[in-house]
Write a protein that holds these residues in place. Structure first.
Motif, PDB file in Angstrom:
ATOM      1  N   SER A  74       0.821  -1.220   0.000  1.00  0.00           N
ATOM      2  CA  SER A  74       0.000   0.000   0.000  1.00  0.00           C
ATOM      3  C   SER A  74       0.850   1.263   0.000  1.00  0.00           C
ATOM      4  N   LYS A  75       1.979   1.219   0.702  1.00  0.00           N
ATOM      5  CA  LYS A  75       2.806   2.433   0.776  1.00  0.00           C
ATOM      6  C   LYS A  75       3.423   2.771  -0.578  1.00  0.00           C
ATOM      7  N   HIS A  76       3.629   1.763  -1.414  1.00  0.00           N
ATOM      8  CA  HIS A  76       4.215   1.998  -2.739  1.00  0.00           C
ATOM      9  C   HIS A  76       3.182   2.536  -3.727  1.00  0.00           C
ATOM     10  N   HIS A  77       1.899   2.481  -3.357  1.00  0.00           N
ATOM     11  CA  HIS A  77       0.846   2.979  -4.242  1.00  0.00           C
ATOM     12  C   HIS A  77       0.300   4.323  -3.796  1.00  0.00           C
ATOM     13  N   ASP A  78       0.915   4.908  -2.800  1.00  0.00           N
ATOM     14  CA  ASP A  78       0.557   6.269  -2.417  1.00  0.00           C
ATOM     15  C   ASP A  78       0.891   7.204  -3.595  1.00  0.00           C
TER      16      ASP A  78
END
Length: 283
Positions: A57-61
């Protein structure tokens, strides 16, 4: 190969420090030389996928995606011959193929109307020459080739290996002159959710009756086996009776605890098959 849970955890813990690249497989094999490369790769893939699910999820911010893309554009100008995306993936601890997808999607936002589908992106990852930027196409190809856990090349290899082991299973059954129906034949008969093999005449393996066989060209860990039990194996048991699951690359030994309830685990084709028709002896 059956591993006790403690041994599996030792291997799994070692994979925490590894990146999903071909070089990591070499390190894994050097650390655990007595295990097959196929088993180690399957364990590594399972553990890396768990790790990715926790952090994806953090890489899709949106801000993170933009930082990845701008960094790629800047470094592509100063280091055009370097494997920029591959290096970035290792640095931020993300699968090279997944980072490539993120960058390609961001690239497409700047093209014409910026409208694209997941199918278009997937086709570009499978065939990078479809990307209307030669440099980015080369970067994506480097990511795909070097990724051992995700991406179209890995998907293709997994599909081929799965098919290969299904063929092997059918060949083994024919060698024993055992009559069976495979998945395609069962679907032709109207079954929607079926195991790989239904035996027309049941057999006994290690004292347990077997009506069906499921082939898994992977390692059976706690999480994957629990998912298979809930989504596949118990429904097969309800419909067809007790059966056998073959994890060709091994499994955690403690998982083979459902024999009395009708699900037997093996890491190879059984050698001690007893036929149940006409009181026949070992096949």
């Amino acid at each position: 190969m059956k591993l006790c849970r403690a041994e599996y955890k030792t291997i799994a813990k070692f994979t925490d420090q590894l990146k999903p690249t071909r070089q990591s497989l070499k390190l894994l094999k050097e650390r655990f030389p007595h295990h097959s490369q196929s088993t180690l790769l399957s364990i590594f893939s399972l553990e890396y996928q768990k790790r990715t699910k926790r952090s994806i999820s953090k890489h899709h911010d949106p801000d993170v995606i933009e930082s990845y893309y701008q960094r790629y554009l800047n470094e592509a100008k100063t280091r055009p011959s370097s494997p920029i995306l591959l290096e970035m993936a290792n640095e931020v601890d993300l699968s090279p193929s997944l980072l490539a997808r993120v960058v390609v999607e961001r690239f497409l936002q700047d093209q014409e109307d910026g409208v694209f589908s997941k199918q278009v992106v997937s086709s570009m990852l499978r065939e990078p020459t479809l990307i209307p930027d030669v440099h980015l196409a080369r970067q994506v190809e480097q990511c795909t080739v070097n990724d051992c856990c995700y991406g179209p090349l890995v998907d293709c290899i997994k599909h081929a290996i799965g098919h290969e082991h299904e063929v092997l299973l059918r060949d083994k059954l024919r060698e024993r002159n055992l009559s069976f129906l495979d998945e395609n034949q069962l679907r032709a008969k109207g079954y929607d959710k079926t195991p790989d093999i239904i035996l027309e005449v049941p057999i006994a393996v290690e004292g347990h009756v077997v009506h069906w066989i499921e082939s898994k060209a992977s390692f059976g860990d706690d999480q994957s086996h629990r998912t298979y039990l809930n989504e596949q194996f118990w429904s097969y048991w309800n419909r067809f009776g007790p059966g056998l699951v073959i994890y060709w690359y091994g499994f955690i030994a403690e998982l083979d605890c459902q024999r009395d309830r009708g699900i037997l685990l093996k890491d190879c084709f059984p050698s001690d098959i007893v036929t149940l028709c006409h009181g026949a002896g070992p096949s």
